[in-house]
Design an enzyme around this catalytic site. Structure first.
Site, PDB file in Angstrom:
ATOM      1  N   GLY A  36      -8.180  -1.435   1.988  1.00  0.00           N
ATOM      2  CA  GLY A  36      -6.846  -1.512   2.453  1.00  0.00           C
ATOM      3  C   GLY A  36      -6.367  -0.017   2.629  1.00  0.00           C
ATOM      4  O   GLY A  36      -5.749   0.476   3.795  1.00  0.00           O
ATOM      5  N   HIS A  37      -6.539   0.973   1.788  1.00  0.00           N
ATOM      6  CA  HIS A  37      -6.332   2.316   1.877  1.00  0.00           C
ATOM      7  C   HIS A  37      -7.118   2.928   2.844  1.00  0.00           C
ATOM      8  O   HIS A  37      -6.501   3.737   3.616  1.00  0.00           O
ATOM      9  CB  HIS A  37      -6.471   3.127   0.647  1.00  0.00           C
ATOM     10  CG  HIS A  37      -5.610   2.785  -0.633  1.00  0.00           C
ATOM     11  ND1 HIS A  37      -6.182   2.104  -1.772  1.00  0.00           N
ATOM     12  CD2 HIS A  37      -4.198   2.887  -0.750  1.00  0.00           C
ATOM     13  CE1 HIS A  37      -5.140   1.745  -2.707  1.00  0.00           C
ATOM     14  NE2 HIS A  37      -4.033   2.211  -2.185  1.00  0.00           N
ATOM     15  N   GLN A 148       0.997  -3.419   4.297  1.00  0.00           N
ATOM     16  CA  GLN A 148       2.329  -4.548   4.284  1.00  0.00           C
ATOM     17  C   GLN A 148       1.978  -5.393   3.105  1.00  0.00           C
ATOM     18  O   GLN A 148       3.000  -6.323   2.892  1.00  0.00           O
ATOM     19  CB  GLN A 148       1.892  -5.495   5.603  1.00  0.00           C
ATOM     20  CG  GLN A 148       2.329  -4.874   6.824  1.00  0.00           C
ATOM     21  CD  GLN A 148       2.392  -5.656   7.868  1.00  0.00           C
ATOM     22  OE1 GLN A 148       2.024  -6.943   7.840  1.00  0.00           O
ATOM     23  NE2 GLN A 148       2.851  -5.259   9.099  1.00  0.00           N
ATOM     24  N   ASP A 150       2.850  -4.476   0.196  1.00  0.00           N
ATOM     25  CA  ASP A 150       4.277  -4.010  -0.316  1.00  0.00           C
ATOM     26  C   ASP A 150       5.325  -3.966   0.488  1.00  0.00           C
ATOM     27  O   ASP A 150       5.757  -3.088   1.118  1.00  0.00           O
ATOM     28  CB  ASP A 150       3.915  -2.595  -0.986  1.00  0.00           C
ATOM     29  CG  ASP A 150       3.126  -2.252  -2.120  1.00  0.00           C
ATOM     30  OD1 ASP A 150       3.383  -3.176  -3.116  1.00  0.00           O
ATOM     31  OD2 ASP A 150       1.978  -2.040  -1.843  1.00  0.00           O
ATOM     32  N   GLN A 153       8.755  -2.711  -0.040  1.00  0.00           N
ATOM     33  CA  GLN A 153       8.547  -1.118  -0.302  1.00  0.00           C
ATOM     34  C   GLN A 153       8.637  -0.513   1.149  1.00  0.00           C
ATOM     35  O   GLN A 153       9.217   0.371   1.503  1.00  0.00           O
ATOM     36  CB  GLN A 153       7.340  -0.837  -0.715  1.00  0.00           C
ATOM     37  CG  GLN A 153       6.974   0.837  -0.858  1.00  0.00           C
ATOM     38  CD  GLN A 153       5.946   0.966  -1.617  1.00  0.00           C
ATOM     39  OE1 GLN A 153       5.761   1.258  -2.931  1.00  0.00           O
ATOM     40  NE2 GLN A 153       4.744   1.312  -0.818  1.00  0.00           N
ATOM     41  N   ILE A 176      -5.152  -5.985   3.419  1.00  0.00           N
ATOM     42  CA  ILE A 176      -6.694  -6.413   3.369  1.00  0.00           C
ATOM     43  C   ILE A 176      -7.057  -7.230   2.405  1.00  0.00           C
ATOM     44  O   ILE A 176      -6.393  -7.150   1.283  1.00  0.00           O
ATOM     45  CB  ILE A 176      -7.350  -5.051   3.599  1.00  0.00           C
ATOM     46  CG1 ILE A 176      -7.202  -4.354   4.786  1.00  0.00           C
ATOM     47  CG2 ILE A 176      -9.044  -5.394   3.551  1.00  0.00           C
ATOM     48  CD1 ILE A 176      -7.556  -4.866   5.979  1.00  0.00           C
TER      49      ILE A 176
END
Length: 282
Positions: A36-37, A148, A150, A153, A176
């Site tokens: 995801g990162h 997304q 979070d 956030q 992801i």
């Protein structure tokens, strides 16, 4: 990939980027990176000339001292992943570099933070807003990239950018997931094999709730049914399951055609707190 450890070094680096007329993308993380990162880094690479990732486990956004202490820290492995994904520079500061003195600043995001994570983690979003503000001020990016998973956030950061007139665009990318549906998270590393086998049930509950919404079941009934399903798994200690407006995050009594709904949950699985969400377009 250049590695920067001081606030002054980050400022000088990014100021040079801007002076050269290049577009700068920022990817803030707390490390222990996953796909995801890396998706965020690659997306930033596609639309920006320079990509700066940050790795900083921010103490002011943790309510639980053990959670902060046990949060995975893998800076060397993370640096290798970032370089391979096309990251241009990594900002890897010590706590003292970000907080040379204790911060007393207080943010109030009103109704946005009075639900879900904000209600269950007092002070959490104040810590998020503080560190994100510092990173935005230091790096002055053209775009900042967030996941997304979070969802709340991202809403808070968008409000922060609007209220403080940061000259940047917030770009959010979909969650992801692993092949079995579990949302990728740095905290997943702390799950035992038994817990990891159970964890995908969270996404299954979210998917079932989304189907009920599309069928017209009222929000209160959807929430009750989802909570009942979560309670059937004794290893889940669920904090909340919420059916909310995707933009305001406020609870819903009914639905409005064309207005998206977000389903959010948080639960403890053993010693690990997991969150997830699904967006339903109506």
């Amino acid at each position: 990939m250049e590695i920067l450890t001081s606030a002054a070094g980050l400022q000088a680096y990014t100021e040079n980027i801007r002076c050269n007329g290049q577009r700068l993308g920022l990817v803030p993380t707390m490390g222990a990176l996953h796909e995801g990162h890396l998706q965020l880094v690659r997306a930033a690479r596609e639309s920006c000339d320079t990509v700066v990732a940050t790795i900083f486990v921010n103490p002011t956004q943790f309510n639980n001292a053990d959670d902060f202490r046990l949060y995975p820290r893998l800076p060397e492995a993370d640096a290798g992943l970032l370089a391979a994904a096309g990251c241009t520079a990594l900002f890897l500061p010590a706590v003292e570099e970000i907080y040379p003195q204790p911060t007393v600043l207080k943010f109030d995001f009103g109704a946005l933070e009075q639900v879900m994570e904000g209600a269950h983690r007092p002070g959490h979003f104040n810590g998020v807003a503080t560190v994100v503000s510092k990173l935005f001020h230091l790096s002055r990016p053209h775009r900042a990239y967030f996941g997304q998973k979070d969802w709340q956030q991202v809403a808070i950061v968008r409000q922060l950018v609007a209220d403080l007139s940061f000259d940047l665009e917030i770009v959010a990318y979909p969650t992801i997931r692993e092949a079995d549906g579990l949302a990728m998270s740095s905290r997943n590393r702390r799950l035992t094999p038994e817990e990891r086998a159970i964890a995908p049930q969270l996404y299954q509950v979210l998917q079932a709730a989304a189907r009920r919404i599309r069928q017209g079941m009222l929000p209160a009934q959807v929430e009750a049914q989802a909570l009942a399903e979560l309670q059937q798994q004794p290893l889940f200690n669920t904090e909340y399951f919420a059916v909310a407006d995707a933009h305001t995050l406020q609870p819903l009594a009914g639905y409005t055609p064309g207005r998206a709904v977000v389903l959010c949950l948080a639960t403890h699985l053993g010693a690990v707190r997991l969150i997830d969400n699904v967006v339903v377009e109506l």
